[in-house]
Design an enzyme around this catalytic site. Structure first.
Site, short mmCIF file in Angstrom:
data_model
loop_
_atom_site.label_atom_id
_atom_site.label_comp_id
_atom_site.label_asym_id
_atom_site.label_seq_id
_atom_site.Cartn_x
_atom_site.Cartn_y
_atom_site.Cartn_z
N HIS A 58 0.84 -1.22 0.00
CA HIS A 58 0.00 0.00 0.00
C HIS A 58 0.86 1.26 0.00
O HIS A 58 0.47 2.29 0.53
CB HIS A 58 -1.01 -0.03 1.16
CG HIS A 58 -2.00 -1.15 0.98
ND1 HIS A 58 -3.11 -1.04 0.17
CD2 HIS A 58 -2.01 -2.42 1.46
CE1 HIS A 58 -3.78 -2.18 0.17
NE2 HIS A 58 -3.13 -3.04 0.94
N ASP A 95 2.72 1.77 -3.15
CA ASP A 95 2.97 2.14 -4.57
C ASP A 95 2.07 3.28 -5.04
O ASP A 95 2.54 4.21 -5.68
CB ASP A 95 2.90 0.92 -5.51
CG ASP A 95 1.57 0.20 -5.57
OD1 ASP A 95 0.67 0.49 -4.75
OD2 ASP A 95 1.41 -0.68 -6.46
N LEU A 99 -0.32 -13.12 -5.41
CA LEU A 99 0.96 -13.34 -6.12
C LEU A 99 0.88 -12.81 -7.56
O LEU A 99 1.68 -13.20 -8.40
CB LEU A 99 1.34 -14.83 -6.10
CG LEU A 99 1.57 -15.42 -4.70
CD1 LEU A 99 1.89 -16.91 -4.80
CD2 LEU A 99 2.68 -14.69 -3.94
N SER A 100 -0.11 -11.98 -7.82
CA SER A 100 -0.22 -11.27 -9.10
C SER A 100 -0.49 -12.17 -10.29
O SER A 100 0.12 -12.01 -11.36
CB SER A 100 1.03 -10.41 -9.36
OG SER A 100 1.13 -9.43 -8.38
N SER A 101 -1.42 -13.10 -10.12
CA SER A 101 -1.80 -13.93 -11.26
C SER A 101 -2.39 -13.07 -12.37
O SER A 101 -2.16 -13.33 -13.56
CB SER A 101 -2.80 -15.01 -10.83
OG SER A 101 -3.95 -14.40 -10.25
N SER A 102 -3.12 -12.03 -12.03
CA SER A 102 -3.74 -11.21 -13.08
C SER A 102 -2.71 -10.36 -13.80
O SER A 102 -2.77 -10.21 -15.02
CB SER A 102 -4.88 -10.36 -12.52
OG SER A 102 -4.43 -9.54 -11.47
N GLU A 148 -5.64 -3.66 -15.86
CA GLU A 148 -6.12 -4.23 -14.58
C GLU A 148 -7.23 -3.34 -14.01
O GLU A 148 -8.26 -3.82 -13.54
CB GLU A 148 -4.94 -4.33 -13.61
CG GLU A 148 -5.32 -4.72 -12.19
CD GLU A 148 -5.27 -6.22 -11.93
OE1 GLU A 148 -4.52 -6.93 -12.62
OE2 GLU A 148 -6.00 -6.67 -11.02
N ASP A 199 2.74 -4.55 -9.38
CA ASP A 199 2.65 -5.94 -9.84
C ASP A 199 3.11 -6.09 -11.29
O ASP A 199 3.89 -6.98 -11.63
CB ASP A 199 1.21 -6.45 -9.70
CG ASP A 199 0.66 -6.25 -8.29
OD1 ASP A 199 1.46 -5.96 -7.39
OD2 ASP A 199 -0.56 -6.38 -8.12
N TYR A 213 -9.99 -1.84 -0.78
CA TYR A 213 -8.76 -1.33 -1.41
C TYR A 213 -8.98 0.12 -1.85
O TYR A 213 -8.18 1.01 -1.56
CB TYR A 213 -8.39 -2.20 -2.62
CG TYR A 213 -7.07 -1.84 -3.25
CD1 TYR A 213 -5.90 -2.52 -2.91
CD2 TYR A 213 -6.98 -0.82 -4.19
CE1 TYR A 213 -4.68 -2.19 -3.48
CE2 TYR A 213 -5.77 -0.47 -4.77
CZ TYR A 213 -4.62 -1.16 -4.42
OH TYR A 213 -3.42 -0.82 -4.99
#
Ligand code: GLA
Length: 354
Positions: free
Chosen positions: A17, A19, A109-112, A144, A156, A205
């Site tokens: 939190h 970036d 883990l930033s799959s997207s 995203e 990410d 978020y």
């Protein structure tokens, strides 16, 4: 002939939190990845199948489809990438592709991000276009946001693109300068999934981000990056951001010195701040972080946005497996879910394979 593009997931060692507050982060690209394989190029449609998720996706190659109208749900990411690249001048060239990923979805883990970056590389190559790495990261971050409505930051996508084998990446999210910091050989990075899928609660978020922006405005600065600790002593949200930025810089220093005990202490302090000041932890993440510390890790913390997903721990290399096994057993014994661990390694960023 098929061509394939591989984009790694990432684990954030420290700096969450921060970036979107133009602060500092210290992620690394990991050896779990999404691969987009292009079987055919041409036509005016982008057709993508997934090895892992049901439902074929088909969107217009010119980016005219609104990502939020696309189904199945994962197709929104495809439409988001197609649209942001069209906005940046990509010619309307269709592809047929298959994506396949080893990154657990909804884990932090930033799959997207890996899906977006691998697809973006495939789409750019099909149209014989190139984007500099930073622009590619910004485009995928925009994709995203379009696909999810979550006002996420750049970490990410940039980590997936800028990864460096054997290194963590110290990223200044204001200048977007990326400095690789070598990981000491005796350090193991262990990621443990709490068994509770993260619902990147859009509202939580977005509202945390809004709180940060309001705090920055109150202090008369563009971003919390520019606020001093004493200015936010009584403001928990802003206090997290300011103290976390300092911890990231100290953690990079600790890595350079090979001071693993200090690195671990910083990770644990980060978890406490995310739990108490930023309030994005869960009882499961707290229990798992404690279990890892009690099992011999130097330190542990939730990683990514929080609200579920994974904990990252740093541990002595020769004890990594034992630490993870002990922690998982005690987490389960305390009533936790079935957890799963990975000993991850820092890898190079996204690119063409084969
Ligand atoms: C998510 C977002 C990132 C970052 C983290 C929290 O992963 O996509 O931009 O804000 O949460 O550090």
């Amino acid at each position: 002939m098929t061509t394939a593009y591989r984009a790694p997931g990432r684990v954030n060692l420290i700096g969450d939190h921060t970036d979107y507050n133009e602060g500092f982060v210290l992620p690394m690209a990991i050896d779990l990845a999404c691969t987009a394989t292009v079987e055919r190029r041409g036509g005016d449609q982008v057709r993508v199948r997934s090895h892992d998720v049901a439902g074929d996706v088909e969107v217009a190659a010119d980016g005219r489809d609104d990502p939020l109208d696309v189904s199945p749900g994962w197709g929104r990411y495809v439409a988001g990438v197609v649209r942001v690249l069209a906005d940046r001048g990509r010619a309307s060239v269709g592809i047929e592709a298959t994506v396949s990923s080893t990154i657990p979805v909804g884990s932090g883990l930033s799959s997207s991000a890996a899906l977006e970056v691998s697809l973006a590389l495939a789409l750019l190559a099909a149209a014989e276009m190139d984007l500099p790495p930073l622009e590619l990261a910004q485009a995928c971050r925009d994709a995203e946001q379009l696909a999810t409505g979550v006002p996420c930051g750049i970490m990410d996508q940039l980590a997936s693109i800028a990864g460096r084998r054997g290194c963590a990446l110290l990223i200044d999210c204001r200048s977007l300068a990326v400095e690789p910091v070598e990981l000491p050989k005796e350090l193991a990075v262990v990621v443990v999934h709490s068994g509770v899928a993260r619902s990147l609660d859009e509202t939580a978020y977005a509202s945390r981000r809004a709180e940060c922006e309001a705090a920055a405005a109150r202090h008369g600065v563009t971003a919390l990056r520019d606020v001093r600790p004493e200015q936010v002593a009584d403001e928990p949200r802003a206090r997290h951001v300011v103290s976390e930025n300092a911890r990231v810089l100290e953690a990079a220093e600790a890595l350079r010195r090979g001071d693993l005990a200090e690195l671990g202490a910083l990770l644990s302090a980060s978890h406490a701040s995310l739990r108490d000041d930023f309030e994005v932890s869960t009882p499961e993440l707290d229990a798992l972080a404690t279990a890892l510390e009690e099992s011999g890790a130097f330190g542990a913390r939730l990683t990514g946005a929080g609200f579920g997903g994974c904990v990252v721990a740093v541990a002595p290399r020769d004890a990594a497996v034992a630490v993870a096994e002990r922690a998982i057993a005690s987490y389960r014994a305390e009533g936790g879910c079935e957890a799963r661990a990975w000993h991850v390694h820092a890898v190079d960023g996204a690119g063409r394979v084969g």
